[in-house]
Design an enzyme around this catalytic site. Structure first.
Site, PDB file in Angstrom:
ATOM      1  N   ASP A  82      41.149  -8.336 -16.300  1.00  0.00           N
ATOM      2  CA  ASP A  82      40.911  -7.114 -16.841  1.00  0.00           C
ATOM      3  C   ASP A  82      42.097  -6.214 -16.753  1.00  0.00           C
ATOM      4  O   ASP A  82      42.768  -6.149 -15.845  1.00  0.00           O
ATOM      5  CB  ASP A  82      39.554  -6.641 -16.420  1.00  0.00           C
ATOM      6  N   GLU A 176      38.505  -6.482 -11.890  1.00  0.00           N
ATOM      7  CA  GLU A 176      38.882  -6.132 -10.493  1.00  0.00           C
ATOM      8  C   GLU A 176      39.055  -4.506 -10.446  1.00  0.00           C
ATOM      9  O   GLU A 176      38.867  -3.997  -9.517  1.00  0.00           O
ATOM     10  CB  GLU A 176      40.282  -6.687 -10.423  1.00  0.00           C
ATOM     11  N   GLU A 177      39.495  -3.887 -11.518  1.00  0.00           N
ATOM     12  CA  GLU A 177      39.973  -2.567 -11.848  1.00  0.00           C
ATOM     13  C   GLU A 177      38.572  -1.540 -11.501  1.00  0.00           C
ATOM     14  O   GLU A 177      38.768  -0.622 -11.036  1.00  0.00           O
ATOM     15  CB  GLU A 177      40.548  -2.034 -13.126  1.00  0.00           C
TER      16      GLU A 177
END
Ligand SMILES: [Zn+2]
Length: 407
Positions: A82, A176-177
């Site tokens: 992502d 992840e972000e």
């Protein structure tokens, strides 16, 4: 064009922005478009046990051990698919700046957006190199598609090189972000004894220390009385909130700290006479100092309670993540030593530095998979000034190959 760059350009063309607002997992369906692409490519190149978990959007694969490496340590490499919600990742128009002259790079003439060494002094190191930049309207996606491309290129090279190596485990992860994606990572399925995330910044970055992190939530109950009759009776919750904040060390704030210095960060303050609320982030690399920061916040609440009456100030502290150094240093320093050694063999100077944040690797390290972080070659993540150095990407791919062969 090298295989790493060719892959990178294809991956950044797929919009995989994650979303903070979403209630679903993964937070956006479009991340699956890249996951499917990677699944197909891994199958095509002849990777083993290629698996795309359609529901959770994880891609796992293995490069079988070669030439006597069967008993070697199983090493893993992980990157996230992502991109940050902070800038658009749709319609990315990458542009090559070849033989960079060290000056300003005009990203967008119409909007007058310039990538300048005056603002980003790290650019100076890239004179003579090839940079990949944006058109100033989107992020580039080097975070972390540079990592994805480097792992994919390394996997392909390992499969065709005939070099001896142990079994290599590969994973690409979602969300992840926005945090939380890694919680669904299946360590057992992944199958590695130790791993690296390829999610760092500029050439040579090697990270195995991150913050210990906690959040504190303080609620203050006041005593509201008509202002005309308030003398000796009123307890103003909003004022207590301000007093609480003033009691914390003024210099230990994010805007006054760097390197290994920890902090208290006042995230939000709100309230009125009757009720007030404070939210804090607590950060420190050192576990003992981290614990004493939490203790100081509790004692400050006690102090106000002693002054204004029991139970006025209530504090709840919860730990968010810990410094992975605790898990790397005792038994897994070989991961750092090997990475530094392989970098030097490639002529790259290792830059070991503490992360002033968390990483997916920290989460995994505490769940039993030691996992430091390596450079991708990119800079200025999460915004339109993001860029990556093509030569650094090639070195990152070669570093993965070298590490795989070292075991
Ligand atoms: Zn990243």
């Amino acid at each position: 064009m090298t295989d790493v760059i060719e892959k990178f350009l294809r991956y950044i063309a797929v919009d995989t922005q994650s979303s903070e607002e979403s209630e679903t997992f993964p937070s956006t369906e479009k991340q699956k478009n890249l996951a499917r692409m990677l699944y197909d490519e891994l199958c095509e190149m002849g990777a083993a046990d290629v698996y795309f978990n359609e529901r959770d959007c994880f891609v796992y694969a293995k490069i079988p051990a070669a030439d006597g490496g069967e008993s070697a340590r199983r090493l893993g490499f992980i990157a996230h698919m992502d991109t940050s919600p902070e800038a658009s990742g749709s319609g990315v128009k990458a542009r090559f700046v070849e033989n960079y002259d060290g000056g300003d790079i005009l990203l967008n003439a119409e909007k007058n957006i310039t990538l300048s060494p005056a603002q980003f002094p790290e650019l100076a190191a890239y004179r003579g190199k090839t940079l990949i930049v944006t058109d100033g309207t989107t992020l580039l996606g080097a975070d972390d598609k540079a990592g994805v491309a480097e792992i994919m290129a390394a996997a392909q090279r390992l499969l065709t090189s005939g070099l001896p190596h142990g079994e290599i485990c590969i994973a690409f992860t979602p969300d992840e972000e926005i945090g939380g994606g890694i919680d669904k990572f299946d360590i057992e399925h992944f199958g590695a004894d130790a791993a690296y995330t390829i999610d760092g910044g500029g050439l040579g970055e090697l990270e195995f220390e991150n913050f210990n992190a906690a959040s504190a939530h303080i609620t203050i109950t006041g005593l509201n009385v008509h202002t005309g009759e308030a003398k000796g009776k009123m307890i103003n919750a909003a004022q207590l909130a301000a007093e609480y904040e003033m009691l914390l060390p003024a210099a230990e704030k994010p805007e006054h700290t760097e390197g290994y210095e920890g902090f208290f960060h006042l995230l939000s303050i709100s309230g009125d006479t009757s009720r007030a609320e404070l939210k804090y982030l607590i950060r420190d690399h050192d576990r003992a100092k981290f614990e004493s920061r939490k203790e100081l916040m509790r004692r400050t609440a006690d102090l106000l309670n002693a002054k204004y009456g029991k139970g006025r100030v209530q504090i709840e502290i919860s730990d968010t993540y810990y410094n992975m150094r605790e898990k790397i240093e005792p038994q897994n320093m070989f991961l750092i030593e090997n990475a530094a050694e392989c970098m030097k063999e490639l002529g790259v100077q290792p830059k070991i530095q503490p992360i002033r944040g968390g990483t997916d690797g920290a989460n995994l390290s505490f769940r039993g998979l030691p996992c430091p972080n390596l450079f991708t070659g990119g800079h200025n993540y999460h915004g339109v000034y993001e860029y990556v150095c093509a030569e650094s990407m090639e070195l990152a791919a070669e570093l993965i190959v070298k590490l795989a062969c070292k075991g």
